[in-house]
Design a protein around this motif. Structure first.
Motif, PDB file in Angstrom:
ATOM      1  N   MET A   1       0.850  -1.188   0.000  1.00 30.00           N
ATOM      2  CA  MET A   1       0.000   0.000   0.000  1.00 30.00           C
ATOM      3  C   MET A   1       0.877   1.226   0.000  1.00 30.00           C
ATOM      4  SD  MET A   1      -1.695  -0.362   3.645  1.00 30.00           S
ATOM      5  CE  MET A   1      -0.862  -1.906   3.677  1.00 30.00           C
ATOM      6  N   MET A 300     -14.924 -11.230  14.616  1.00 29.95           N
ATOM      7  CA  MET A 300     -13.655 -11.437  13.921  1.00 29.95           C
ATOM      8  C   MET A 300     -13.857 -11.447  12.416  1.00 29.95           C
ATOM      9  SD  MET A 300     -11.430 -14.144  16.086  1.00 29.95           S
ATOM     10  CE  MET A 300     -12.602 -15.473  15.963  1.00 29.95           C
ATOM     11  N   LEU A 301     -15.021 -11.972  11.994  1.00 25.82           N
ATOM     12  CA  LEU A 301     -15.314 -12.012  10.564  1.00 25.82           C
ATOM     13  C   LEU A 301     -15.359 -10.593  10.013  1.00 25.82           C
ATOM     14  CD1 LEU A 301     -16.024 -14.059   8.349  1.00 25.82           C
ATOM     15  CD2 LEU A 301     -18.399 -13.527   8.751  1.00 25.82           C
ATOM     16  N   GLY A 304     -11.881  -9.209   9.815  1.00 28.96           N
ATOM     17  CA  GLY A 304     -11.167  -9.828   8.702  1.00 28.96           C
ATOM     18  C   GLY A 304     -11.615  -9.288   7.361  1.00 28.96           C
ATOM     19  N   LEU A 307     -10.489  -5.719   6.812  1.00 32.54           N
ATOM     20  CA  LEU A 307      -9.072  -5.609   6.438  1.00 32.54           C
ATOM     21  C   LEU A 307      -8.873  -5.922   4.956  1.00 32.54           C
ATOM     22  CD1 LEU A 307      -7.166  -7.193   9.455  1.00 32.54           C
ATOM     23  CD2 LEU A 307      -6.923  -4.881   8.599  1.00 32.54           C
ATOM     24  N   VAL A 308      -9.481  -7.031   4.518  1.00 32.06           N
ATOM     25  CA  VAL A 308      -9.271  -7.437   3.123  1.00 32.06           C
ATOM     26  C   VAL A 308      -9.859  -6.403   2.168  1.00 32.06           C
ATOM     27  CG1 VAL A 308      -9.829  -9.176   1.393  1.00 32.06           C
ATOM     28  CG2 VAL A 308      -9.171  -9.887   3.686  1.00 32.06           C
ATOM     29  N   VAL A 311      -7.777  -3.105   2.101  1.00 33.83           N
ATOM     30  CA  VAL A 311      -6.496  -3.168   1.425  1.00 33.83           C
ATOM     31  C   VAL A 311      -6.689  -3.361  -0.073  1.00 33.83           C
ATOM     32  CG1 VAL A 311      -5.958  -5.615   1.568  1.00 33.83           C
ATOM     33  CG2 VAL A 311      -4.164  -3.943   1.913  1.00 33.83           C
ATOM     34  N   LEU A 312      -7.822  -3.963  -0.459  1.00 31.12           N
ATOM     35  CA  LEU A 312      -8.081  -4.171  -1.886  1.00 31.12           C
ATOM     36  C   LEU A 312      -8.581  -2.910  -2.559  1.00 31.12           C
ATOM     37  CD1 LEU A 312      -9.780  -7.652  -2.334  1.00 31.12           C
ATOM     38  CD2 LEU A 312      -7.729  -6.819  -3.443  1.00 31.12           C
TER      39      LEU A 312
ATOM     40  N   VAL B  90      -7.557 -12.386  -3.886  1.00 30.22           N
ATOM     41  CA  VAL B  90      -7.030 -11.258  -3.114  1.00 30.22           C
ATOM     42  C   VAL B  90      -5.579 -10.939  -3.456  1.00 30.22           C
ATOM     43  CG1 VAL B  90      -6.634 -10.357  -0.802  1.00 30.22           C
ATOM     44  CG2 VAL B  90      -8.616 -11.797  -1.240  1.00 30.22           C
ATOM     45  N   ALA B 100       0.816  -4.752   1.792  1.00 32.52           N
ATOM     46  CA  ALA B 100      -0.617  -4.958   1.572  1.00 32.52           C
ATOM     47  C   ALA B 100      -0.977  -6.427   1.758  1.00 32.52           C
ATOM     48  CB  ALA B 100      -0.993  -4.488   0.168  1.00 32.52           C
ATOM     49  N   ILE B 102       0.448  -8.537   3.703  1.00 34.48           N
ATOM     50  CA  ILE B 102       0.443  -8.870   5.130  1.00 34.48           C
ATOM     51  C   ILE B 102      -0.906  -8.502   5.732  1.00 34.48           C
ATOM     52  CG2 ILE B 102       1.339  -8.179   7.381  1.00 34.48           C
ATOM     53  CD1 ILE B 102       3.982  -8.602   6.545  1.00 34.48           C
ATOM     54  N   VAL B 103      -1.378  -7.293   5.431  1.00 36.02           N
ATOM     55  CA  VAL B 103      -2.669  -6.874   5.973  1.00 36.02           C
ATOM     56  C   VAL B 103      -3.768  -7.809   5.479  1.00 36.02           C
ATOM     57  CG1 VAL B 103      -4.332  -5.003   6.087  1.00 36.02           C
ATOM     58  CG2 VAL B 103      -1.902  -4.499   6.140  1.00 36.02           C
ATOM     59  N   ALA B 104      -3.716  -8.150   4.195  1.00 39.39           N
ATOM     60  CA  ALA B 104      -4.752  -9.025   3.637  1.00 39.39           C
ATOM     61  C   ALA B 104      -4.723 -10.398   4.292  1.00 39.39           C
ATOM     62  CB  ALA B 104      -4.562  -9.154   2.125  1.00 39.39           C
ATOM     63  N   ILE B 106      -3.658 -11.075   7.272  1.00 31.06           N
ATOM     64  CA  ILE B 106      -4.197 -10.933   8.630  1.00 31.06           C
ATOM     65  C   ILE B 106      -5.720 -11.002   8.559  1.00 31.06           C
ATOM     66  CG2 ILE B 106      -4.521  -9.358  10.572  1.00 31.06           C
ATOM     67  CD1 ILE B 106      -1.732  -8.262  10.051  1.00 31.06           C
ATOM     68  N   GLY B 107      -6.284 -10.328   7.545  1.00 35.64           N
ATOM     69  CA  GLY B 107      -7.731 -10.398   7.346  1.00 35.64           C
ATOM     70  C   GLY B 107      -8.191 -11.832   7.150  1.00 35.64           C
ATOM     71  N   MET B 108      -7.453 -12.586   6.312  1.00 33.80           N
ATOM     72  CA  MET B 108      -7.811 -13.991   6.074  1.00 33.80           C
ATOM     73  C   MET B 108      -7.755 -14.785   7.366  1.00 33.80           C
ATOM     74  SD  MET B 108      -5.712 -15.014   2.726  1.00 33.80           S
ATOM     75  CE  MET B 108      -5.624 -13.927   1.351  1.00 33.80           C
ATOM     76  N   TYR B 110      -8.350 -13.811  10.370  1.00 32.66           N
ATOM     77  CA  TYR B 110      -9.551 -13.587  11.166  1.00 32.66           C
ATOM     78  C   TYR B 110     -10.762 -14.260  10.541  1.00 32.66           C
ATOM     79  CZ  TYR B 110      -7.426 -10.350  14.436  1.00 32.66           C
ATOM     80  OH  TYR B 110      -6.667  -9.804  15.431  1.00 32.66           O
ATOM     81  N   ILE B 111     -10.865 -14.188   9.214  1.00 29.63           N
ATOM     82  CA  ILE B 111     -12.025 -14.782   8.544  1.00 29.63           C
ATOM     83  C   ILE B 111     -12.044 -16.287   8.777  1.00 29.63           C
ATOM     84  CG2 ILE B 111     -13.093 -15.216   6.294  1.00 29.63           C
ATOM     85  CD1 ILE B 111     -11.967 -12.492   5.396  1.00 29.63           C
ATOM     86  N   GLN B 113     -10.542 -18.025  11.089  1.00 22.82           N
ATOM     87  CA  GLN B 113     -10.750 -18.346  12.502  1.00 22.82           C
ATOM     88  C   GLN B 113     -12.226 -18.247  12.879  1.00 22.82           C
ATOM     89  OE1 GLN B 113      -8.632 -16.051  15.568  1.00 22.82           O
ATOM     90  NE2 GLN B 113      -6.914 -17.399  15.129  1.00 22.82           N
ATOM     91  N   GLN B 114     -12.869 -17.164  12.408  1.00 21.07           N
ATOM     92  CA  GLN B 114     -14.270 -16.982  12.761  1.00 21.07           C
ATOM     93  C   GLN B 114     -15.148 -18.048  12.135  1.00 21.07           C
ATOM     94  OE1 GLN B 114     -15.656 -14.461  14.863  1.00 21.07           O
ATOM     95  NE2 GLN B 114     -17.214 -16.061  14.778  1.00 21.07           N
TER      96      GLN B 114
END
Lengths: 331, 293
Positions: A1, A300-301, A304, A307-308, A311-312, B90, B100, B102-104, B106-108, B110-111, B113-114
């Motif tokens: 980014m 958490m969903l 998550g 974040l995705v 960043v996209l 992604v 970017a 890394i951030v993505a 991290i998002g995965m 959490y997704i 895990q949830q």
């Protein structure tokens, strides 16, 4: 980014608009306490503290361009520094706060000396590692910190008799809490604002944009980065110390990885490299999770997916995009 | 027990841990080495492998070995497919920008895990080991299954080495790692190689996850430890270096086993974590240096 390309700093130094805007935000937050219902009143106190934490994080990420994945250790340093000294040593809140602040400063200097030898991806990993070691330490010294379970601090000795019928006001009674949180927020905001508009702030942005060129111009970039990390860590610790004192709780959850990821999320949402972005991001995310928790427990969903998606499609965040399109003077 | 048996136990525990760690870290190292991205969701692929292993093995009740074999084949395939789509949806769109991604990821994290928490629940579930013999030492009995883990991991490590060093696919991967643009010019479909590498890395983690469930129950939060240990391993071993990763995994796995037996698991993790700092202090350029942005 990629970081936003030098927008605010092209503005003239005598531009008063940023100052008025930020003073206006502080005034609005002050006025808000008389309007909010009790539930949102407490939420807002929490949000202001967490936003101060995010502002501390943003100084490093947004202005110096260093992405740390371990800021929870600084927040926790303040939390434990203040909380433990109040709990075990009976420090008064102000001294406890100062202990928290100094713990954060010392930790960020030590971590900075080591971690700043690296850059980019390894910097993230190293900060993550240090934070994890700190988190494990809070579990390892279970007898003192009570690990996961945490300690509830009793600060009822610190109260002020205002002659009100409901008895004396304690440190954690809503109006006191709100205004102390606001005080912390206002100080963090003004410190950040003056820093990024100062000469030092411009050097930091120069390092973010092109470190090699900044070094070539004769700046000792390591010192600037260390200073930025130390200030960022100290602000985060101040937020942690305030959190411990105003919510009377110290626990290892706050040292976990999650509390390193959250400020990143808040800053990305609000706009990295903008002064008010952290507040906006923290408040939005806080309420987004709060509202959605009525329908689903899967917060958490949301974190998550946010974040995705950010960043996209939205790497500059809300205020970063606003600044790019309409408000080039935003600091 | 006296010192000798303790040492033996620590050595056995350490060896089993080291082999599983080597598998997991190899996946991370491969992704980092070729694609130059840090996959923070790597530990979740490990966890997915374990959780799916529970799912698949409970499809075949009564015969532990059959259920386990089914899991060993199917879990990595499912995880690989998930990773492949994550890369397409992604990571590829981010052009593999290091920060970017890394951030993505991290998002995965959490997704994933949830979703596991929602559909699998917060409880840990055990999977029966496919074999149940114990090796009887004079002082203690030791689970024979852990030796199976060692053998299976060693075989997979060799297989991966063979794939990378002795096959055409491996050659293509190494060419991509060495110089992405030149590889592209020679007609190598870099985008497809990347997706494949990302899936392969995730599958290695998933296999490690499957192998570990009979020892350590499947739980939705189990991914964090292997992730951090893999980071440490990859940093100490040097990225993209197969040999370095395996050697570092052994140093860390064995010392982890030793310290856990003699002191406490938490202390051993703290030490391993701080080891990374030491490596970076003594090698200021960092072992990630080649990838420095």
């Amino acid at each position: 980014m990629s970081a936003p390309a030098l927008p605010a700093f092209a503005s003239r130094h005598d531009d008063r608009r940023p100052l008025w805007l930020h003073l206006g935000v502080i005034a609005a937050l002050f006025a808000l306490q008389f309007l909010l219902p009790a539930y949102d009143h407490t939420n807002m106190s929490r949000i202001m503290i967490l936003a101060s934490y995010a502002m501390g994080y943003n100084l490093l990420l947004g202005y110096t361009g260093l992405m740390s994945l371990g800021h929870a250790m600084f927040f926790a340093a303040g939390l434990y520094g203040a909380g433990l000294s109040a709990y075990y040593l009976g420090f008064d809140p102000l001294s406890a706060f100062v202990v928290g602040l100094l713990t954060g400063l010392a930790l960020s200097l030590v971590v900075g000396m080591i971690a700043l030898r690296t850059s980019g991806v390894s910097f993230m990993i190293v900060t993550l590692m240090f934070a994890q070691a700190c988190f494990l330490l809070t579990l390892y010294f279970n007898e003192i910190t009570q690990g996961d379970q945490g300690i509830v601090i009793d600060l009822s000795a610190w109260s002020w008799d205002t002659g009100s019928e409901e008895g004396p006001l304690t440190l954690v009674s809503p109006p006191i809490r709100y205004n102390l949180a606001l005080l912390l927020f206002a100080i963090s905001l003004l410190v950040s604002l003056f820093l990024v508009r100062s000469r030092i702030g411009r050097v930091l942005v120069a390092i973010r944009e092109n470190e090699a060129r900044t070094v070539m111009l004769g700046y000792h970039s390591f010192r600037y980065k260390l200073g930025s990390l130390a200030l960022s860590g100290t602000l985060s610790a101040a937020a942690g110390a305030t959190y411990a004192l105003l919510f009377s709780y110290v626990g290892s959850t706050f040292a976990g990885i999650q509390y390193s990821i959250l400020p990143l999320l808040w800053v990305l949402l609000g706009g990295q490299g903008t002064i008010l972005g952290p507040l906006l991001g923290t408040a939005l995310m806080y309420y987004l999770i709060d509202f959605s928790s009525e329908y689903t427990s899967s917060y958490m969903l949301i974190v998550g997916v946010a974040l995705v998606l950010l960043v996209l499609w939205f790497p500059k965040g809300i205020l970063g995009t606003l600044r790019q399109k309409w408000l080039p003077w935003l600091p | 027990m006296s010192l000798g048996p303790h040492l033996l136990l620590a050595f056995l525990e350490g060896t089993a841990a080291a082999f599983v760690l080597a598998l997991t870290a190899l996946g991370l190292s491969l992704v980092f080495g070729v694609m130059r991205i840090v996959n923070v969701a790597h530990g979740e692929f490990f966890m997915l492998g374990a959780v799916l292993a529970y799912g698949f093995s409970s499809l075949v009740p009564g015969i532990p070995a059959l259920g386990f074999l089914l899991a060993l084949v199917l879990s990595p395939l499912v995880v690989g497919a998930i990773a492949w789509s994550a890369d397409r949806l992604v990571l590829a769109r981010l052009n593999y920008n290091p920060e970017a991604t890394i951030v993505a990821t991290i998002g995965m994290l959490y997704i994933i895990q949830q979703l596991v928490l929602t559909f699998y629940g917060p409880d840990a579930h055990p999977v029966e080991p496919p074999i149940s013999f114990r090796i009887q030492f004079p002082w203690f009995g030791y689970s024979g299954y852990k030796l199976v883990v060692v053998a299976a991991s060693a075989a997979l490590l060799l297989l991966t080495w063979f794939l990378l060093m002795r096959t055409r696919i491996g050659l293509v991967m190494r060419a991509t790692q060495f110089d992405r643009e030149t590889a592209q010019n020679f007609g190598i479909p870099v985008a497809r190689v990347y997706s494949m590498i990302f899936a392969l890395g995730a599958m290695l983690a998933a296999v490690a996850g499957v192998l570990i469930v009979p020892i350590q129950q499947a739980h939705y939060l189990m991914g964090l430890d292997p992730l951090l240990l893999s980071f440490i391993t990859v940093i100490i071993g040097g990225l993209g270096s197969l040999r370095g990763t395996v050697i570092a995994a052994f140093v860390i796995g064995l010392s982890d086993g030793m310290i856990s037996v003699f002191f406490s698991g938490t202390l051993s993790k703290i030490i391993a974590t701080l080891l990374v700092a030491l490596v970076l202090v003594f090698r200021p350029e960092g072992l990630f240096a080649r990838s420095a942005r």
